[in-house]
Motif scaffolding. Structure first.
Motif, short mmCIF file in Angstrom:
data_model
loop_
_atom_site.label_atom_id
_atom_site.label_comp_id
_atom_site.label_asym_id
_atom_site.label_seq_id
_atom_site.Cartn_x
_atom_site.Cartn_y
_atom_site.Cartn_z
N ASP A 133 21.46 35.04 -11.88
CA ASP A 133 21.95 33.85 -12.61
C ASP A 133 20.94 33.32 -13.60
O ASP A 133 21.29 32.68 -14.58
CB ASP A 133 22.07 32.67 -11.64
CG ASP A 133 23.29 32.73 -10.81
OD1 ASP A 133 23.94 33.75 -10.87
OD2 ASP A 133 23.55 31.74 -10.09
N ASP A 134 19.67 33.50 -13.26
CA ASP A 134 18.61 33.05 -14.15
C ASP A 134 18.29 34.21 -15.08
O ASP A 134 17.72 35.21 -14.66
CB ASP A 134 17.35 32.67 -13.35
CG ASP A 134 17.35 31.22 -12.92
OD1 ASP A 134 17.91 30.38 -13.64
OD2 ASP A 134 16.79 30.92 -11.85
N ILE A 135 18.70 34.06 -16.33
CA ILE A 135 18.42 35.13 -17.30
C ILE A 135 17.18 34.76 -18.08
O ILE A 135 17.08 33.68 -18.65
CB ILE A 135 19.63 35.34 -18.21
CG1 ILE A 135 20.79 35.83 -17.33
CG2 ILE A 135 19.31 36.34 -19.34
CD1 ILE A 135 21.91 36.47 -18.01
N TYR A 171 16.99 22.40 -7.70
CA TYR A 171 15.99 23.46 -7.50
C TYR A 171 15.14 23.27 -6.24
O TYR A 171 15.04 22.17 -5.71
CB TYR A 171 15.02 23.45 -8.68
CG TYR A 171 15.64 23.77 -10.01
CD1 TYR A 171 15.79 25.09 -10.42
CD2 TYR A 171 16.06 22.75 -10.86
CE1 TYR A 171 16.35 25.39 -11.66
CE2 TYR A 171 16.62 23.04 -12.10
CZ TYR A 171 16.76 24.36 -12.49
OH TYR A 171 17.31 24.66 -13.72
N GLY A 172 14.46 24.36 -5.85
CA GLY A 172 13.33 24.25 -4.96
C GLY A 172 12.18 23.73 -5.81
O GLY A 172 12.07 24.11 -6.97
N VAL A 173 11.34 22.86 -5.25
CA VAL A 173 10.30 22.22 -6.07
C VAL A 173 8.95 22.41 -5.37
O VAL A 173 8.86 22.34 -4.14
CB VAL A 173 10.61 20.72 -6.25
CG1 VAL A 173 9.55 20.03 -7.11
CG2 VAL A 173 11.98 20.54 -6.89
N VAL A 190 9.61 22.00 -1.43
CA VAL A 190 10.77 21.30 -0.88
C VAL A 190 12.03 21.84 -1.57
O VAL A 190 12.05 21.99 -2.79
CB VAL A 190 10.71 19.77 -1.16
CG1 VAL A 190 11.79 19.03 -0.37
CG2 VAL A 190 9.35 19.20 -0.86
N GLU A 191 13.06 22.12 -0.78
CA GLU A 191 14.31 22.61 -1.37
C GLU A 191 15.17 21.42 -1.81
O GLU A 191 15.45 20.52 -1.04
CB GLU A 191 15.07 23.48 -0.35
CG GLU A 191 16.41 24.02 -0.83
CD GLU A 191 16.33 25.06 -1.98
OE1 GLU A 191 15.22 25.43 -2.37
OE2 GLU A 191 17.39 25.47 -2.45
N LYS A 192 15.56 21.46 -3.06
CA LYS A 192 16.49 20.50 -3.68
C LYS A 192 16.23 19.05 -3.27
O LYS A 192 17.09 18.40 -2.67
CB LYS A 192 17.93 20.92 -3.37
CG LYS A 192 18.22 22.34 -3.85
CD LYS A 192 19.69 22.65 -4.00
CE LYS A 192 19.90 23.98 -4.71
NZ LYS A 192 19.91 25.15 -3.89
N PRO A 193 15.06 18.51 -3.59
CA PRO A 193 14.77 17.11 -3.25
C PRO A 193 15.49 16.15 -4.20
O PRO A 193 15.93 16.57 -5.28
CB PRO A 193 13.26 17.02 -3.48
CG PRO A 193 12.99 18.02 -4.54
CD PRO A 193 13.98 19.14 -4.34
N ALA A 203 9.89 23.20 -10.92
CA ALA A 203 11.00 23.82 -10.18
C ALA A 203 10.76 25.32 -10.03
O ALA A 203 10.21 25.97 -10.92
CB ALA A 203 12.28 23.59 -10.96
N ILE A 204 11.22 25.83 -8.87
CA ILE A 204 11.15 27.28 -8.66
C ILE A 204 12.34 27.89 -9.41
O ILE A 204 13.48 27.44 -9.24
CB ILE A 204 11.27 27.62 -7.16
CG1 ILE A 204 10.19 26.90 -6.35
CG2 ILE A 204 11.22 29.13 -6.95
CD1 ILE A 204 10.40 26.98 -4.84
N ILE A 205 12.07 28.88 -10.25
CA ILE A 205 13.18 29.57 -10.92
C ILE A 205 13.35 30.94 -10.26
O ILE A 205 12.53 31.34 -9.43
CB ILE A 205 12.97 29.63 -12.45
CG1 ILE A 205 11.66 30.31 -12.82
CG2 ILE A 205 13.02 28.21 -13.02
CD1 ILE A 205 11.52 30.59 -14.30
C1 G1P Z 1 18.10 28.89 -5.39
C2 G1P Z 1 16.91 28.43 -4.53
C3 G1P Z 1 16.14 27.33 -5.24
C4 G1P Z 1 15.72 27.81 -6.62
C5 G1P Z 1 16.94 28.30 -7.42
C6 G1P Z 1 16.52 28.93 -8.73
O1 G1P Z 1 19.03 27.87 -5.46
O2 G1P Z 1 17.40 28.00 -3.27
O3 G1P Z 1 15.00 27.00 -4.49
O4 G1P Z 1 15.09 26.74 -7.30
O5 G1P Z 1 17.66 29.28 -6.68
O6 G1P Z 1 17.62 29.30 -9.50
P1 G1P Z 1 20.56 28.09 -5.95
O7 G1P Z 1 20.52 28.12 -7.45
O8 G1P Z 1 20.99 29.39 -5.35
O9 G1P Z 1 21.32 26.90 -5.43
#
Ligand code: G1P
Length: 293
Positions: A133-135, A171-173, A190-193, A203-205
């Motif tokens: 999903d992340d291009i 995002y995960g942060v 932290v996931e989705k704070p 944010a984690i990509i």
């Molecule tokens: C997932 C991860 C999230 C990350 C994100 C990046 O979430 O759980 O930590 O930041 O991908 O795209 P999702 O997008 O599947 O909800």
């Protein structure tokens, strides 16, 4: 210890793609085309450019089209051969040297759960994870840079990006301290704070270099945010045992899991494609003119 190189990639592709319904009712979201390639192929090509040739795709129901896409297509090849369409034939065979393994995630229990399914294929090696999903702009070197960092520090590396606080809860942060240019030593995840509780705007990509010790943690992890097994929670567990790094990405990323992000990716990647860029550019200029009035 024997030097371990990143030779494999996990591509989670088990999601339901609800944001793209009805297009994703019977076909996988990962197969939605951006210009002339399905979304997942951009991730495969990005990894292949880093020397990765083994792919473990985590699929679910209605995902057979992904397997067919990376398989040989004898009838199509024959017909392209007969009609002299050499370029197209080359294009569809360009990735034929890569190996794909498919694992079905029986239940959609989250990203962490999807990744844990790949354990038997990874054993004791490091592995790249790419969320298709992340291009990432195909001219960028994000994954290569992350692999170099992994080779240098032998620690897990997560791609991070500074995002507006209004988007942070998607995002995960991480929280971290800058060690050198673009490299953060992580001290919290932290996931989705909520914006109020987020430890930073980083944010984690969807790019990770993971080490195999993540699997044991994933397998013993309780469900987290949304009742799902979260990769971010497993990484928070791993942080208690070892150093983790965030690699700050400052290039162009498209969240193609979102309709507007998908359209932006389509426009920008089409503008890079010599076959269509000329007439498309003219059209975009005409649209911009029209919108002024
Ligand atoms: C997932 C991860 C999230 C990350 C994100 C990046 O979430 O759980 O930590 O930041 O991908 O795209 P999702 O997008 O599947 O909800």
């Amino acid at each position: 210890m024997k030097e371990k190189v990143v030779r494999k990639a996990i591509l989670p592709a088990g999601g339901l793609g609800t944001r793209f319904l009805p297009a994703t009712k019977a076909s996988p979201k990962e197969m939605l085309p951006i210009v002339d390639k399905p979304m997942i192929q951009y991730a495969v090509e990005e990894a292949q450019a880093c020397g990765i040739e083994e792919f473990i795709v985590i699929t679910g129901k209605h995902k057979r089209a992904i397997e067919d896409h990376f398989d040989a297509a004898f009838k199509l090849e024959e017909s392209l051969k007969k009609s002299g369409k050499k370029k197209l034939l080359e294009e569809i065979n360009r990735l034929s040297h890569l190996n794909f393994a498919y694992i079905r995630q029986r239940e959609a229990l989250g990203l962490g759960h999807a990744i844990s399914r790949a354990r038997p294929f990874i054993k004791d090696e490091p592995v790249a994870v790419l969320l298709s999903d992340d291009i990432i702009d195909p001219d960028d070197t994000l994954l290569k840079d992350m692999i170099h960092l992994y080779e240098e520090c032998k620690a897990p590396v997560l791609a991070i990006e500074k995002v507006p606080m209004s988007d942070i809860s998607r995002y995960g942060v991480i929280a971290g301290t800058l060690e050198k240019e673009n490299v953060y030593r992580i001290h919290d995840l932290v996931e989705k704070p909520s914006p109020e509780s987020a430890p930073s705007d980083m944010a984690i990509i969807g790019r990770y270099i993971l080490t195999p010790d993540i699997f044991e943690i994933l397998e013993n992890l309780a469900p987290g945010k949304g009742g799902e097994i979260q990769l971010t929670d497993a990484l928070a567990g791993l942080l208690k045992r070892r150093t983790l790094y965030g690699y700050l990405f400052t290039g162009k990323r498209y969240d193609a899991g979102d309709k507007v992000g998908y359209l932006k990716a389509t426009v920008d990647l089409a503008l890079k494609n010599p076959e269509v860029s000329g007439p498309l550019k003219e059209y975009i200029i005409a649209v911009a003119e029209r919108l002024k009035h």
